[in-house]
Design a protein around this motif. Structure first.
Motif, mmCIF file in Angstrom:
data_model
loop_
_atom_site.group_PDB
_atom_site.id
_atom_site.type_symbol
_atom_site.label_atom_id
_atom_site.label_comp_id
_atom_site.label_asym_id
_atom_site.label_seq_id
_atom_site.Cartn_x
_atom_site.Cartn_y
_atom_site.Cartn_z
ATOM 1 N N GLY A 38 5.781 -5.175 -0.346
ATOM 2 C CA GLY A 38 6.255 -4.707 -1.397
ATOM 3 C C GLY A 38 8.055 -4.244 -0.812
ATOM 4 O O GLY A 38 8.163 -4.706 0.196
ATOM 5 N N ALA A 39 9.211 -4.060 -1.289
ATOM 6 C CA ALA A 39 9.793 -3.516 -0.646
ATOM 7 C C ALA A 39 9.789 -2.531 0.700
ATOM 8 O O ALA A 39 8.463 -1.924 0.109
ATOM 9 N N SER A 40 10.828 -2.623 1.412
ATOM 10 C CA SER A 40 10.593 -1.550 2.148
ATOM 11 C C SER A 40 10.431 -0.025 1.989
ATOM 12 O O SER A 40 9.948 0.846 2.625
ATOM 13 N N ASP A 41 10.892 0.779 0.955
ATOM 14 C CA ASP A 41 10.894 1.849 0.027
ATOM 15 C C ASP A 41 9.487 1.972 -0.222
ATOM 16 O O ASP A 41 10.131 2.983 -0.909
ATOM 17 N N ASP A 42 9.458 0.897 -0.490
ATOM 18 C CA ASP A 42 7.722 1.006 -1.690
ATOM 19 C C ASP A 42 6.836 2.303 -0.658
ATOM 20 O O ASP A 42 6.530 1.928 -0.294
ATOM 21 N N PHE A 43 6.090 2.628 -1.278
ATOM 22 C CA PHE A 43 5.201 4.192 -0.836
ATOM 23 C C PHE A 43 3.820 3.214 0.083
ATOM 24 O O PHE A 43 3.450 4.265 0.729
ATOM 25 N N ALA A 44 3.736 2.257 -1.323
ATOM 26 C CA ALA A 44 2.229 1.342 -0.271
ATOM 27 C C ALA A 44 2.770 0.659 0.885
ATOM 28 O O ALA A 44 2.066 0.401 1.733
ATOM 29 N N THR A 45 4.099 -0.032 0.676
ATOM 30 C CA THR A 45 4.251 -0.661 1.677
ATOM 31 C C THR A 45 4.808 -0.135 3.091
ATOM 32 O O THR A 45 3.739 0.017 4.506
ATOM 33 N N THR A 46 5.379 0.988 2.782
ATOM 34 C CA THR A 46 5.685 2.296 4.490
ATOM 35 C C THR A 46 4.265 2.227 4.774
ATOM 36 O O THR A 46 3.925 2.294 6.050
ATOM 37 N N GLU A 47 3.360 2.858 3.369
ATOM 38 C CA GLU A 47 1.910 3.787 4.507
ATOM 39 C C GLU A 47 0.814 2.014 5.198
ATOM 40 O O GLU A 47 0.636 2.278 5.838
ATOM 41 N N ALA A 48 1.492 0.503 4.819
ATOM 42 C CA ALA A 48 1.390 -0.484 5.296
ATOM 43 C C ALA A 48 1.235 -0.667 5.971
ATOM 44 O O ALA A 48 0.409 -0.853 7.395
ATOM 45 N N ILE A 49 2.049 -0.805 6.093
ATOM 46 C CA ILE A 49 3.219 -1.349 7.663
ATOM 47 C C ILE A 49 3.116 0.118 8.930
ATOM 48 O O ILE A 49 2.186 0.294 9.727
ATOM 49 N N ALA A 50 2.576 0.865 8.637
ATOM 50 C CA ALA A 50 2.698 2.439 9.425
ATOM 51 C C ALA A 50 1.645 2.405 9.792
ATOM 52 O O ALA A 50 1.071 2.250 11.251
ATOM 53 N N ALA A 51 0.261 2.056 8.816
ATOM 54 C CA ALA A 51 -1.412 1.634 9.351
ATOM 55 C C ALA A 51 -1.065 0.838 10.593
ATOM 56 O O ALA A 51 -1.989 0.607 11.781
ATOM 57 N N ILE A 52 -0.504 -0.488 10.390
ATOM 58 C CA ILE A 52 -0.991 -1.849 10.574
ATOM 59 C C ILE A 52 -0.196 -0.804 12.364
ATOM 60 O O ILE A 52 -0.717 -1.962 13.498
#
Length: 162
Positions: free
Chosen positions: A101-115
């Motif tokens: 999703g958008a870079s400010d979306d919590f799920a996206t931020t969390e997924a990128i942090a996990a990667i």
């Protein structure tokens, strides 16, 4: 006429053309035995084709023990891990079909942090993990990458001790 690998403008050196150079790229060259390295050196000497050896850190120390080959080494480059910004850029540009999703979306931020945490900036590992994420999404008919999807993908990879 002796050719040294440098063209004089009239005739390109062996293994090259007027539009570019031919290269032999050897991945995991650190796994080659001495005879394999010697064959690569001989092939380079006979054809003039450029050789790129890709290997794990420390390959240069091993090559230094073989002066016939090492004397032909032009340069050595150590690739550093990607920064967090570079990883985000790669994920954003190269894999838009992941459903991030958008870079400010919590799920996206969390997924990128996990990667980022799992791969530590290793580009090859990022590529493998993203391939596995795509499989998890497809198998489970999910359209959005979440931290849980990333963790499920990681569990299916052999990537060493975490």
């Amino acid at each position: 006429m002796l050719q040294t690998g440098r063209g004089n403008g009239d005739n390109p050196p062996p293994g090259t053309s007027s539009t570019g150079a031919e290269l032999l790229i050897v991945d995991e060259a650190d796994r080659l035995k001495t005879a394999g390295l010697e064959q690569l050196r001989d092939h380079h000497d006979r054809t003039g084709i450029g050789v790129i050896l890709i290997g794990m850190p420390g390959i240069e120390k091993r090559l230094a023990r073989y002066p016939q080959l090492y004397s032909r080494v032009g340069f050595i480059h150590h690739y550093k891990p990607l920064s967090i910004d570079e990883q985000a850029h790669v994920l954003d540009r190269k894999w838009p079909h992941l459903g991030l999703g958008a870079s400010d979306d919590f799920a996206t931020t969390e997924a990128i942090a996990a990667i980022t945490r799992i791969t530590s900036g290793n580009f090859r590992l990022i590529t493998r993990l993203v391939d596995q994420i795509e499989r998890v999404l497809e198998i489970n008919q999910i359209t959005t990458v979440t931290k849980e999807v990333v963790e499920a993908a990681r569990e299916n990879l052999i990537i060493g001790v975490m």
